[in-house]
Design an enzyme around this catalytic site. Structure first.
Site, PDB file in Angstrom:
ATOM      1  N   HIS A  12       0.830  -1.203   0.000  1.00 50.61           N
ATOM      2  CA  HIS A  12       0.000   0.000   0.000  1.00 50.61           C
ATOM      3  C   HIS A  12       0.861   1.247   0.000  1.00 50.61           C
ATOM      4  O   HIS A  12       2.052   1.203   0.281  1.00 50.61           O
ATOM      5  CB  HIS A  12      -0.922   0.003   1.228  1.00 50.61           C
ATOM      6  CG  HIS A  12      -1.833  -1.171   1.244  1.00 50.61           C
ATOM      7  ND1 HIS A  12      -2.921  -1.272   0.413  1.00 50.61           N
ATOM      8  CD2 HIS A  12      -1.802  -2.311   1.955  1.00 50.61           C
ATOM      9  CE1 HIS A  12      -3.530  -2.416   0.632  1.00 50.61           C
ATOM     10  NE2 HIS A  12      -2.870  -3.077   1.571  1.00 50.61           N
ATOM     11  N   CYS A  13       0.209   2.362  -0.307  1.00 52.40           N
ATOM     12  CA  CYS A  13       0.798   3.699  -0.299  1.00 52.40           C
ATOM     13  C   CYS A  13       1.981   3.755  -1.251  1.00 52.40           C
ATOM     14  O   CYS A  13       1.812   3.467  -2.418  1.00 52.40           O
ATOM     15  CB  CYS A  13       1.169   4.112   1.118  1.00 52.40           C
ATOM     16  SG  CYS A  13       1.283   5.893   1.295  1.00 52.40           S
ATOM     17  N   THR A  14       3.155   4.052  -0.788  1.00 53.32           N
ATOM     18  CA  THR A  14       4.289   4.195  -1.702  1.00 53.32           C
ATOM     19  C   THR A  14       5.048   2.882  -1.916  1.00 53.32           C
ATOM     20  O   THR A  14       6.020   2.866  -2.667  1.00 53.32           O
ATOM     21  CB  THR A  14       5.271   5.255  -1.183  1.00 53.32           C
ATOM     22  OG1 THR A  14       5.760   4.846   0.095  1.00 53.32           O
ATOM     23  CG2 THR A  14       4.629   6.615  -1.102  1.00 53.32           C
ATOM     24  N   GLY A  15       4.611   1.814  -1.298  1.00 53.84           N
ATOM     25  CA  GLY A  15       5.313   0.529  -1.420  1.00 53.84           C
ATOM     26  C   GLY A  15       5.507   0.069  -2.859  1.00 53.84           C
ATOM     27  O   GLY A  15       6.634  -0.238  -3.269  1.00 53.84           O
ATOM     28  N   ASP A  39      -3.118  -1.765  -5.318  1.00 53.83           N
ATOM     29  CA  ASP A  39      -3.304  -0.518  -4.575  1.00 53.83           C
ATOM     30  C   ASP A  39      -3.827   0.538  -5.549  1.00 53.83           C
ATOM     31  O   ASP A  39      -3.202   0.824  -6.570  1.00 53.83           O
ATOM     32  CB  ASP A  39      -1.977  -0.073  -3.967  1.00 53.83           C
ATOM     33  CG  ASP A  39      -2.091   1.237  -3.229  1.00 53.83           C
ATOM     34  OD1 ASP A  39      -3.078   1.421  -2.500  1.00 53.83           O
ATOM     35  OD2 ASP A  39      -1.188   2.078  -3.391  1.00 53.83           O
TER      36      ASP A  39
END
Length: 78
Positions: A12-15, A39
């Site tokens: 998630h997010c910037t992963g 995501d």
């Protein structure tokens, strides 16, 4: 030319973006990276990052429950 697969499903997010950037550093110009992401933010993050970094999204495919991006690493002459 090499084609690698990077499975970022569950990140998630910037992963997914960070994992993609790291993997692209290992590839040679013209190589392909197939990135699997689920995501929703990646739908905006990956194309924006590719434009900024000079890489090209060859295709974007919606599969069962995730997106599949095929990205070509930029040519080193650019």
């Amino acid at each position: 030319m090499v084609r690698k697969v990077l499975d970022c499903r569950g990140m998630h997010c910037t992963g997914p973006l960070m994992a993609t950037a790291k993997q692209m550093q290992k590839l040679k110009p013209g190589d392909l990276l197939e990135v699997w992401v689920d995501d929703l933010a990646s739908e905006f993050d990956l194309p924006a990052w590719c434009r900024e970094a000079g890489h090209k999204i060859i295709s974007k495919e919606i599969r069962d429950d995730y997106y599949c991006y095929l990205i070509r690493k930029k040519d080193s002459r650019i």
